[in-house]
Design a protein around this motif. Sequence first.
Motif, PDB file in Angstrom:
ATOM      1  N   SER A  58       3.352   6.576  -8.576  1.00 24.93           N
ATOM      2  CA  SER A  58       2.702   6.126  -7.538  1.00 24.93           C
ATOM      3  C   SER A  58       3.124   6.622  -6.198  1.00 24.93           C
ATOM      4  O   SER A  58       2.768   6.435  -5.101  1.00 24.93           O
ATOM      5  CB  SER A  58       3.061   4.515  -7.366  1.00 24.93           C
ATOM      6  N   GLY A  59       4.008   7.602  -6.285  1.00 26.70           N
ATOM      7  CA  GLY A  59       4.409   8.396  -5.093  1.00 26.70           C
ATOM      8  C   GLY A  59       5.601   7.753  -4.529  1.00 26.70           C
ATOM      9  O   GLY A  59       5.885   8.066  -3.051  1.00 26.70           O
ATOM     10  N   LEU A  60       6.237   7.053  -5.283  1.00 29.41           N
ATOM     11  CA  LEU A  60       7.482   6.019  -4.431  1.00 29.41           C
ATOM     12  C   LEU A  60       8.702   6.443  -5.090  1.00 29.41           C
ATOM     13  O   LEU A  60       9.795   5.813  -5.119  1.00 29.41           O
ATOM     14  CB  LEU A  60       7.105   4.754  -4.795  1.00 29.41           C
ATOM     15  N   VAL A  61       9.036   7.833  -5.548  1.00 32.64           N
ATOM     16  CA  VAL A  61      10.277   8.231  -6.191  1.00 32.64           C
ATOM     17  C   VAL A  61      11.423   7.887  -5.006  1.00 32.64           C
ATOM     18  O   VAL A  61      12.638   7.769  -5.477  1.00 32.64           O
ATOM     19  CB  VAL A  61      10.018   9.567  -6.468  1.00 32.64           C
ATOM     20  N   VAL A  62      11.103   8.296  -3.920  1.00 32.45           N
ATOM     21  CA  VAL A  62      12.502   7.842  -2.836  1.00 32.45           C
ATOM     22  C   VAL A  62      12.558   6.346  -2.592  1.00 32.45           C
ATOM     23  O   VAL A  62      13.321   6.142  -1.680  1.00 32.45           O
ATOM     24  CB  VAL A  62      12.068   8.708  -1.476  1.00 32.45           C
ATOM     25  N   ALA A  63      11.730   5.557  -2.861  1.00 39.12           N
ATOM     26  CA  ALA A  63      11.570   4.222  -2.287  1.00 39.12           C
ATOM     27  C   ALA A  63      12.781   3.439  -2.411  1.00 39.12           C
ATOM     28  O   ALA A  63      13.487   2.758  -1.439  1.00 39.12           O
ATOM     29  CB  ALA A  63      10.371   3.437  -2.706  1.00 39.12           C
ATOM     30  N   PRO A  64      13.657   3.508  -3.511  1.00 41.00           N
ATOM     31  CA  PRO A  64      14.953   2.910  -3.680  1.00 41.00           C
ATOM     32  C   PRO A  64      15.854   3.160  -2.930  1.00 41.00           C
ATOM     33  O   PRO A  64      16.660   2.490  -2.486  1.00 41.00           O
ATOM     34  CB  PRO A  64      15.245   2.922  -5.237  1.00 41.00           C
ATOM     35  N   PHE A  65      16.200   4.525  -2.383  1.00 42.24           N
ATOM     36  CA  PHE A  65      17.051   4.780  -1.578  1.00 42.24           C
ATOM     37  C   PHE A  65      16.568   4.591  -0.136  1.00 42.24           C
ATOM     38  O   PHE A  65      17.392   4.329   0.840  1.00 42.24           O
ATOM     39  CB  PHE A  65      17.177   6.397  -1.726  1.00 42.24           C
ATOM     40  N   ALA A  66      15.061   4.803   0.019  1.00 40.34           N
ATOM     41  CA  ALA A  66      14.629   4.791   1.211  1.00 40.34           C
ATOM     42  C   ALA A  66      14.716   3.195   2.062  1.00 40.34           C
ATOM     43  O   ALA A  66      15.373   3.137   3.119  1.00 40.34           O
ATOM     44  CB  ALA A  66      13.211   5.018   1.523  1.00 40.34           C
ATOM     45  N   GLN A  91      -4.344  -4.861  -0.230  1.00 35.37           N
ATOM     46  CA  GLN A  91      -4.626  -3.622   0.839  1.00 35.37           C
ATOM     47  C   GLN A  91      -3.465  -3.272   1.732  1.00 35.37           C
ATOM     48  O   GLN A  91      -3.368  -2.192   1.970  1.00 35.37           O
ATOM     49  CB  GLN A  91      -6.029  -4.095   1.756  1.00 35.37           C
ATOM     50  N   ILE A  92      -2.713  -4.286   2.091  1.00 36.03           N
ATOM     51  CA  ILE A  92      -1.582  -4.098   3.127  1.00 36.03           C
ATOM     52  C   ILE A  92      -0.333  -3.268   2.053  1.00 36.03           C
ATOM     53  O   ILE A  92       0.247  -2.424   2.522  1.00 36.03           O
ATOM     54  CB  ILE A  92      -0.991  -5.283   3.524  1.00 36.03           C
ATOM     55  N   LYS A  93      -0.434  -3.838   0.680  1.00 35.33           N
ATOM     56  CA  LYS A  93       0.574  -3.329  -0.061  1.00 35.33           C
ATOM     57  C   LYS A  93       0.313  -1.686  -0.292  1.00 35.33           C
ATOM     58  O   LYS A  93       1.181  -0.843   0.047  1.00 35.33           O
ATOM     59  CB  LYS A  93       0.757  -3.835  -1.356  1.00 35.33           C
ATOM     60  N   GLU A  94      -1.031  -1.617  -0.510  1.00 34.19           N
ATOM     61  CA  GLU A  94      -1.189  -0.179  -0.765  1.00 34.19           C
ATOM     62  C   GLU A  94      -1.154   0.818   0.293  1.00 34.19           C
ATOM     63  O   GLU A  94      -0.779   1.976   0.285  1.00 34.19           O
ATOM     64  CB  GLU A  94      -2.739  -0.145  -1.315  1.00 34.19           C
ATOM     65  N   ALA A  95      -1.254   0.219   1.440  1.00 37.37           N
ATOM     66  CA  ALA A  95      -1.179   1.010   2.743  1.00 37.37           C
ATOM     67  C   ALA A  95       0.122   1.301   2.963  1.00 37.37           C
ATOM     68  O   ALA A  95       0.541   2.507   3.362  1.00 37.37           O
ATOM     69  CB  ALA A  95      -1.696   0.122   4.151  1.00 37.37           C
ATOM     70  N   ASN A  96       1.058   0.355   2.714  1.00 39.43           N
ATOM     71  CA  ASN A  96       2.537   0.449   2.812  1.00 39.43           C
ATOM     72  C   ASN A  96       3.050   1.624   1.737  1.00 39.43           C
ATOM     73  O   ASN A  96       3.816   2.630   2.039  1.00 39.43           O
ATOM     74  CB  ASN A  96       3.350  -0.593   2.746  1.00 39.43           C
ATOM     75  N   THR A  97       2.738   1.622   0.478  1.00 35.60           N
ATOM     76  CA  THR A  97       2.800   2.460  -0.385  1.00 35.60           C
ATOM     77  C   THR A  97       2.561   3.821   0.220  1.00 35.60           C
ATOM     78  O   THR A  97       2.912   4.750  -0.274  1.00 35.60           O
ATOM     79  CB  THR A  97       2.100   2.146  -1.887  1.00 35.60           C
ATOM     80  N   ALA A 114       9.822  -2.937  -7.346  1.00 36.88           N
ATOM     81  CA  ALA A 114      10.333  -1.932  -6.336  1.00 36.88           C
ATOM     82  C   ALA A 114       9.037  -1.337  -5.559  1.00 36.88           C
ATOM     83  O   ALA A 114       9.262  -0.916  -4.382  1.00 36.88           O
ATOM     84  CB  ALA A 114      11.054  -0.711  -7.325  1.00 36.88           C
ATOM     85  N   ALA A 115       7.956  -1.346  -6.243  1.00 38.96           N
ATOM     86  CA  ALA A 115       6.673  -0.834  -5.487  1.00 38.96           C
ATOM     87  C   ALA A 115       6.367  -1.573  -4.285  1.00 38.96           C
ATOM     88  O   ALA A 115       5.828  -1.250  -3.354  1.00 38.96           O
ATOM     89  CB  ALA A 115       5.334  -0.753  -6.321  1.00 38.96           C
ATOM     90  N   ASP A 116       6.877  -2.764  -4.255  1.00 39.67           N
ATOM     91  CA  ASP A 116       6.616  -3.571  -3.206  1.00 39.67           C
ATOM     92  C   ASP A 116       7.738  -3.856  -2.020  1.00 39.67           C
ATOM     93  O   ASP A 116       8.019  -4.706  -1.281  1.00 39.67           O
ATOM     94  CB  ASP A 116       6.140  -5.164  -3.505  1.00 39.67           C
ATOM     95  N   LEU A 117       8.842  -2.886  -2.525  1.00 39.27           N
ATOM     96  CA  LEU A 117      10.022  -2.555  -1.651  1.00 39.27           C
ATOM     97  C   LEU A 117      11.018  -3.768  -1.784  1.00 39.27           C
ATOM     98  O   LEU A 117      11.916  -4.066  -0.914  1.00 39.27           O
ATOM     99  CB  LEU A 117       9.726  -2.336  -0.184  1.00 39.27           C
ATOM    100  N   ASN A 118      10.876  -4.411  -2.946  1.00 44.21           N
ATOM    101  CA  ASN A 118      11.940  -5.410  -3.326  1.00 44.21           C
ATOM    102  C   ASN A 118      12.791  -4.774  -4.415  1.00 44.21           C
ATOM    103  O   ASN A 118      12.242  -4.697  -5.590  1.00 44.21           O
ATOM    104  CB  ASN A 118      11.438  -6.797  -3.833  1.00 44.21           C
TER     105      ASN A 118
END
Length: 449
Positions: free
Chosen positions: A20-28, A78-84, A267-271
Motif C-alpha cells: 500500500s506504499g506504507l513501508v516507512v510508516a512504522p518508522f515515520a 476516504q480520510i484514511k485513504e487520503a492519509n495513506t 499499522a495502515a491506520d498509523l496505529n
Amino acid sequence: MGHARRPLSVLRSLALAAGSGLVVAPFAVLGVAPAGASTPTASRAQAITCPTVADRLPSVPAQAKAEVDRNLALLDTQIKEANTRLVSSAGQGGPNFVQNAILGPLKDKRVATINRIATAIGRVTQRPAGLDALAPCTLTGGGQAGNGQQSAASPTAADFIDIRKVPRSAGRAKTTRKGSRGTFTSRCGRNQNGHHNSANFLVAPGVENGAHHIHDYVGNLSTDAFSTDGSLSRAGTTCSNGDKSTYYWPVVRLRSAADPAQHDSSAADLNIGRVLVPATVSIQYRGNARSKVTAMPRFLRAVTGDAKSLTNGTANARAHWTCTGFTARTTADKYPICPGGSRVTRVLDFPSCWDGQNTDSANHRAHIVFPDAAGACPSGTKAVPQLRMTLGYTIKISKAQIAKGTLYALDTFPEQLHKPITDHGDFENVMSTRLMRKAVTCINTGRRC
C-alpha cells in the motif's frame, strides 16, 4: 467473534504496508528511522483532517438510517485513504501537489458522499441544508523532525504530565438524601482472551474497519462489525454474573523507538506498537446524586467521549486520566506519568439521563445525556444506572524515556494523532431484565453488589 479481524504477523504486516506504499510508516509515525534510512517529512509531521458530519445531522429517520450509516462510514474510509496517499507520496510533486493530488479529489468525493446522505434524509423528511460546507479538508502539522525525534503524527513529550503536577479535581456532585448511593459491579475480566477488532457496530454497522483503530472488548463474546441486538443476546459472555452487555474502548499501545516495527493489521491506520492488556478492568454502575434510578431498557446503546475531539473540538470530550493513589487528580488532555507502584488509569463515565423512549439516536447521544453539574437529570429525562469503566495499566515510564521515544498512547483515527483527549468508550446493555432489576435495587438501597 466470527468476523473479527485477527492481528497479523510482523512480516505479513510489512508486506501489506509495502503493497500500500506504507513501508516507512512504522518508522515515520514513531518519528524515528533505522540506521541509514530517511523519514519523509509529510508522513512524519502531517495529517489530513476533515470536519465531522455525523454530529451535524438532524435526527435521521429510521427509513434513511442504513444508507446514512453506510455513507458516514465511507467518509471515514476516504480520510484514511487520503492519509495513506499522503504517506506514500511524501516528497513527490511541487508545492501544490498535496492540494491538487489529495485534498482536491478528497473534497470531490466528500461532496458526493455528503450529498447522498442529504438525499437519503430528504426522501423522508426535510433535506438538511449547508452540509456541503463540511466537504473541504485541511493539512495539519508540518513541523520538521530529524532522526531520533518524535513527530507531530505521534504523541510527544508535551502530551505527558507528572500526575503530581496535576491540580486536584472538583470531584463528583454531592449525593442528597433523595439520591442513590449504591453500586452494582459486573466482573467481566480484562480481555485476557484477546477479543480485538477495528470495527464499531454502533456507529459503522457492517464495516469491518469502521473504527480505524483497535478496540478491547469485555462482556459479550461475539461483538464485531456485524453485531445486532439479536446476535448479542444469543452469545456468551466473559462476565461472571451472566451479563451479556458489550463494553469496549480503544486499546493502549507501548510505542518504543527501540522497536519501531511493532505493529499489526492497524499499522495502515498509523496505529503501531505493542497492545497492552489492562492490568485491571472495573465495570461498575452507580447511582444519581439527586434521585433514585430506574431500569435501563434492554439494548440501550450509549457512547462516551469523542474519538475525533482533536478536530471536532471538546464539546463531547469526556477523557479522564489519572494514576492509582492520585485519583483526586485527573487530566483530560495529557497522558499521566505515574510514580513507581502506581498504575496509569482511564476513567470512562457514561451518560445516565435517559429520554424514557429510545434505545439509540442518530448521533448516539440525544437519547441519553449527562446530568448537570449538581447531578440532576434534565427535564424530560430519568436517571438510569450510570456506567463507569475504569481501566488500569502497569506502565513504567519516565520523562527521560519519553524524551528518547518510548511512550504509550491510544489507538485513534489517523488524523487524531493519538491524543489523550480522544479517549472514548461504547456500550450496549444486554443484561436480562432480572439482572437489571437486581442492579437497580442494589443502587437504590445503598448496597454494594
